[in-house]
Design a protein around this motif. Structure first.
Motif, mmCIF file in Angstrom:
data_model
loop_
_atom_site.group_PDB
_atom_site.id
_atom_site.type_symbol
_atom_site.label_atom_id
_atom_site.label_comp_id
_atom_site.label_asym_id
_atom_site.label_seq_id
_atom_site.Cartn_x
_atom_site.Cartn_y
_atom_site.Cartn_z
ATOM 1 N N ARG A 46 97.214 95.813 39.023
ATOM 2 C CA ARG A 46 97.774 94.522 39.428
ATOM 3 C C ARG A 46 97.102 93.379 38.662
ATOM 4 N NH1 ARG A 46 97.485 95.229 44.430
ATOM 5 N NH2 ARG A 46 99.618 95.912 44.660
ATOM 6 N N ARG A 47 95.784 93.455 38.552
ATOM 7 C CA ARG A 47 95.051 92.391 37.846
ATOM 8 C C ARG A 47 95.457 92.334 36.364
ATOM 9 N NH1 ARG A 47 88.902 90.641 38.788
ATOM 10 N NH2 ARG A 47 88.865 88.986 37.253
ATOM 11 N N LEU A 48 95.573 93.502 35.739
ATOM 12 C CA LEU A 48 96.015 93.540 34.342
ATOM 13 C C LEU A 48 97.423 92.971 34.206
ATOM 14 C CD1 LEU A 48 94.703 97.051 33.257
ATOM 15 C CD2 LEU A 48 93.881 94.828 32.434
ATOM 16 N N SER A 49 98.304 93.363 35.095
ATOM 17 C CA SER A 49 99.683 92.891 35.048
ATOM 18 C C SER A 49 99.746 91.372 35.160
ATOM 19 C CB SER A 49 100.495 93.531 36.178
ATOM 20 O OG SER A 49 101.797 93.009 36.210
ATOM 21 N N VAL A 50 99.015 90.814 36.101
ATOM 22 C CA VAL A 50 99.014 89.359 36.298
ATOM 23 C C VAL A 50 98.462 88.647 35.070
ATOM 24 C CG1 VAL A 50 97.923 87.494 37.627
ATOM 25 C CG2 VAL A 50 98.949 89.438 38.807
ATOM 26 N N GLN A 51 97.365 89.166 34.534
ATOM 27 C CA GLN A 51 96.775 88.545 33.348
ATOM 28 C C GLN A 51 97.752 88.561 32.170
ATOM 29 O OE1 GLN A 51 93.832 86.906 33.041
ATOM 30 N NE2 GLN A 51 93.629 87.170 35.238
ATOM 31 N N LEU A 52 98.437 89.681 31.973
ATOM 32 C CA LEU A 52 99.403 89.782 30.881
ATOM 33 C C LEU A 52 100.593 88.850 31.105
ATOM 34 C CD1 LEU A 52 99.308 93.630 30.289
ATOM 35 C CD2 LEU A 52 98.344 91.853 28.805
ATOM 36 N N GLN A 53 101.039 88.731 32.353
ATOM 37 C CA GLN A 53 102.143 87.818 32.662
ATOM 38 C C GLN A 53 101.763 86.375 32.378
ATOM 39 O OE1 GLN A 53 103.464 88.539 36.686
ATOM 40 N NE2 GLN A 53 103.874 90.691 36.254
ATOM 41 N N ARG A 54 100.487 86.062 32.515
ATOM 42 C CA ARG A 54 99.993 84.700 32.251
ATOM 43 C C ARG A 54 99.772 84.441 30.760
ATOM 44 N NH1 ARG A 54 95.609 84.290 37.165
ATOM 45 N NH2 ARG A 54 97.162 84.004 38.813
ATOM 46 N N GLY A 55 100.010 85.462 29.933
ATOM 47 C CA GLY A 55 99.909 85.276 28.498
ATOM 48 C C GLY A 55 98.617 85.765 27.864
ATOM 49 N N ALA A 56 97.772 86.432 28.645
ATOM 50 C CA ALA A 56 96.530 86.969 28.086
ATOM 51 C C ALA A 56 96.847 88.129 27.147
ATOM 52 C CB ALA A 56 95.609 87.462 29.204
ATOM 53 N N THR A 57 95.990 88.314 26.165
ATOM 54 C CA THR A 57 96.117 89.495 25.319
ATOM 55 C C THR A 57 95.610 90.695 26.109
ATOM 56 O OG1 THR A 57 93.889 89.320 24.405
ATOM 57 C CG2 THR A 57 95.656 88.114 23.241
#
Length: 66
Positions: A44-55
């Motif tokens: 979930r944390r990875l998904s949210v970070q990626l949705q926010r534009g993180a690499t």
């Protein structure tokens, strides 16, 4: 993160790449389906970070903050 948990995440990444489904979508689905709460939180944390534009590197680094 234990080897078995890391294996679940790696398989999800591989499945996303093979099916061309966006990684954040695959990780969000994994978070919902996962029985292990640690894997679910990490996905979930990875998904949210990626949705926010993180690499992916930035998102993975955020797991170290836990």
């Amino acid at each position: 993160m234990a080897d078995e948990q890391m294996t679940s995440l790696v398989h999800a990444v591989g499945a996303a790449a093979a099916s061309r489904v966006p990684l954040e979508v695959t990780l969000a689905a994994l978070a919902e389906e996962q029985v292990d709460p640690r894997v679910s939180r990490a996905a979930r944390r990875l998904s949210v970070q990626l949705q926010r534009g993180a690499t992916i590197d930035e998102a993975l680094s955020s797991l170290d903050d836990e």
